[in-house]
Structure formats: structure tokens, C-alpha cells
Design a protein around this motif. Structure first.
Motif, PDB file in Angstrom:
ATOM      1  N   GLN A   1       0.849  -1.183   0.000  1.00 48.57           N
ATOM      2  CA  GLN A   1       0.000   0.000   0.000  1.00 48.57           C
ATOM      3  C   GLN A   1       0.879   1.225   0.000  1.00 48.57           C
ATOM      4  OE1 GLN A   1      -2.457  -0.326   3.454  1.00 48.57           O
ATOM      5  NE2 GLN A   1      -3.903  -1.702   2.466  1.00 48.57           N
ATOM      6  N   GLY A   2       0.324   2.303  -0.498  1.00 51.41           N
ATOM      7  CA  GLY A   2       1.046   3.558  -0.517  1.00 51.41           C
ATOM      8  C   GLY A   2       0.212   4.638   0.137  1.00 51.41           C
ATOM      9  N   PRO A   3       0.703   5.863   0.057  1.00 54.79           N
ATOM     10  CA  PRO A   3      -0.070   6.955   0.635  1.00 54.79           C
ATOM     11  C   PRO A   3      -1.376   7.161  -0.136  1.00 54.79           C
ATOM     12  CG  PRO A   3       2.095   7.710  -0.123  1.00 54.79           C
ATOM     13  CD  PRO A   3       1.977   6.268  -0.464  1.00 54.79           C
ATOM     14  N   LEU A   4      -2.344   7.739   0.524  1.00 57.89           N
ATOM     15  CA  LEU A   4      -3.646   8.005  -0.077  1.00 57.89           C
ATOM     16  C   LEU A   4      -3.498   9.118  -1.109  1.00 57.89           C
ATOM     17  CD1 LEU A   4      -6.667   7.329   0.093  1.00 57.89           C
ATOM     18  CD2 LEU A   4      -6.875   9.184   1.732  1.00 57.89           C
ATOM     19  N   LEU A   5      -3.962   8.870  -2.319  1.00 56.02           N
ATOM     20  CA  LEU A   5      -3.884   9.856  -3.392  1.00 56.02           C
ATOM     21  C   LEU A   5      -5.202  10.619  -3.457  1.00 56.02           C
ATOM     22  CD1 LEU A   5      -2.196   7.616  -6.090  1.00 56.02           C
ATOM     23  CD2 LEU A   5      -1.110   9.253  -4.557  1.00 56.02           C
ATOM     24  N   PRO A   6      -5.166  11.853  -3.986  1.00 54.92           N
ATOM     25  CA  PRO A   6      -6.401  12.653  -4.023  1.00 54.92           C
ATOM     26  C   PRO A   6      -7.522  12.007  -4.849  1.00 54.92           C
ATOM     27  CG  PRO A   6      -4.499  14.054  -4.417  1.00 54.92           C
ATOM     28  CD  PRO A   6      -4.008  12.633  -4.387  1.00 54.92           C
ATOM     29  N   ASP A   7      -7.177  11.282  -5.905  1.00 56.17           N
ATOM     30  CA  ASP A   7      -8.246  10.684  -6.722  1.00 56.17           C
ATOM     31  C   ASP A   7      -8.855   9.445  -6.061  1.00 56.17           C
ATOM     32  OD1 ASP A   7      -6.020   9.127  -7.021  1.00 56.17           O
ATOM     33  OD2 ASP A   7      -6.409   8.658  -9.128  1.00 56.17           O
ATOM     34  N   GLN A   8      -8.293   9.003  -4.950  1.00 55.22           N
ATOM     35  CA  GLN A   8      -8.848   7.861  -4.234  1.00 55.22           C
ATOM     36  C   GLN A   8      -9.927   8.274  -3.242  1.00 55.22           C
ATOM     37  OE1 GLN A   8      -5.113   6.400  -2.656  1.00 55.22           O
ATOM     38  NE2 GLN A   8      -5.306   4.543  -3.899  1.00 55.22           N
ATOM     39  N   GLN A   9     -10.026   9.546  -2.961  1.00 55.60           N
ATOM     40  CA  GLN A   9     -11.028  10.015  -2.021  1.00 55.60           C
ATOM     41  C   GLN A   9     -12.371  10.111  -2.728  1.00 55.60           C
ATOM     42  OE1 GLN A   9      -9.596  13.634  -0.340  1.00 55.60           O
ATOM     43  NE2 GLN A   9      -7.887  12.657   0.685  1.00 55.60           N
ATOM     44  N   VAL A  10     -13.385   9.576  -2.077  1.00 53.76           N
ATOM     45  CA  VAL A  10     -14.715   9.520  -2.674  1.00 53.76           C
ATOM     46  C   VAL A  10     -15.704  10.101  -1.676  1.00 53.76           C
ATOM     47  CG1 VAL A  10     -16.497   7.962  -3.544  1.00 53.76           C
ATOM     48  CG2 VAL A  10     -14.104   7.451  -3.941  1.00 53.76           C
ATOM     49  N   GLY A  11     -16.660  10.849  -2.167  1.00 51.55           N
ATOM     50  CA  GLY A  11     -17.730  11.369  -1.317  1.00 51.55           C
ATOM     51  C   GLY A  11     -18.773  10.285  -1.069  1.00 51.55           C
ATOM     52  N   LEU A  12     -19.727  10.590  -0.204  1.00 51.30           N
ATOM     53  CA  LEU A  12     -20.761   9.611   0.127  1.00 51.30           C
ATOM     54  C   LEU A  12     -21.628   9.268  -1.073  1.00 51.30           C
ATOM     55  CD1 LEU A  12     -21.920  10.755   3.667  1.00 51.30           C
ATOM     56  CD2 LEU A  12     -20.560   8.775   3.060  1.00 51.30           C
ATOM     57  N   ASP A  13     -21.864  10.227  -1.962  1.00 55.60           N
ATOM     58  CA  ASP A  13     -22.725   9.952  -3.118  1.00 55.60           C
ATOM     59  C   ASP A  13     -22.044   9.031  -4.124  1.00 55.60           C
ATOM     60  OD1 ASP A  13     -20.874  11.894  -3.574  1.00 55.60           O
ATOM     61  OD2 ASP A  13     -22.121  13.092  -4.920  1.00 55.60           O
TER      62      ASP A  13
END
Length: 118
Positions: free
Chosen positions: A74-86
Motif C-alpha cells: 500500500q502507498g499513501p492516499l492519493l487525491p483521486d482515491q477520495q470519494v464522497g458519500l454519493d
């Protein structure tokens, strides 16, 4: 009469001496047991200190980070991996279908569930 009284006093002194000797022997035995228990307690405290030091070494953040890098892929969390609730439902994998009538019967329901998920 005086002779009988002297015999009783001598017997009383002998019984008291024997009782005192027995009490002293028991007291010394208990003292040795207390010393042994105190030594065991001190040894356990030293062992607890050693375990605390080992736990501190094993849970160092740098060591855990290195282990995670080596074993978790695993690596650090990337911005495109963040997802909103919708958008969360679209990113989740489909839940496996659970059909209780078609599952193999065994004594281990968790193994059955894992077989169904494969």
C-alpha cells in the motif's frame, strides 16, 4: 506435695520451651517464604519492564511504517482515491450473492461463506 509441684513446673517449662522452639522454627520458615516471594515479585517487575521496553521497540512508528511498506503493498492516499458519500456505492464491489439453500452444509459456516465468495 512440694516435689509434685516441682515436677509439674519442670514439665511446664519443658512444654513451653518446646512450644517456643516450634514457634521459632515456623516463624523462620515463613520468613524464608516471604523472602522467596519478594524475590519472585522483583523478578516479575524486571520482566514486566523488559516486556514494556520490547513493546515500545516493536510499536515504533518508523518500524511499523517499514513493515507496512514491505508487507502490505500500500502507498499513501492519493487525491483521486477520495470519494464522497454519493459516489461510494459506485466504487464498492458487488456483494456476493448468498443463497442459503445452495450452500454446502458443514460444521464451519465461515468456511462456507468464504467458499461462496470465491
Amino acid at each position: 506435695m512440694l516435689r509434685l509441684f516441682n515436677v509439674i513446673l519442670v514439665a511446664g517449662v519443658l512444654v513451653a520451651g518446646f512450644a517456643l522452639y516450634t514457634l521459632e522454627h515456623q516463624t523462620r520458615s515463613v520468613e524464608r517464604e516471604i523472602v522467596r516471594v519478594d524475590e519472585n515479585i522483583e523478578s516479575e517487575y524486571e520482566f514486566i519492564g523488559l516486556l514494556n521496553a520490547e513493546w515500545s521497540m516493536l510499536t515504533r512508528p518508523q518500524r511499523l511504517e517499514q513493515l507496512a511498506r514491505n508487507h502490505l503493498d500500500q502507498g499513501p492516499l492519493l487525491p483521486d482515491q477520495q470519494v464522497g458519500l454519493d459516489g461510494l456505492a459506485a466504487r464498492l464491489p458487488a456483494a456476493p450473492a448468498h443463497e442459503p439453500d445452495r450452500t454446502p452444509a458443514s460444521d464451519d459456516p465461515m468456511a462456507d461463506l468464504l467458499r461462496m465468495m470465491q
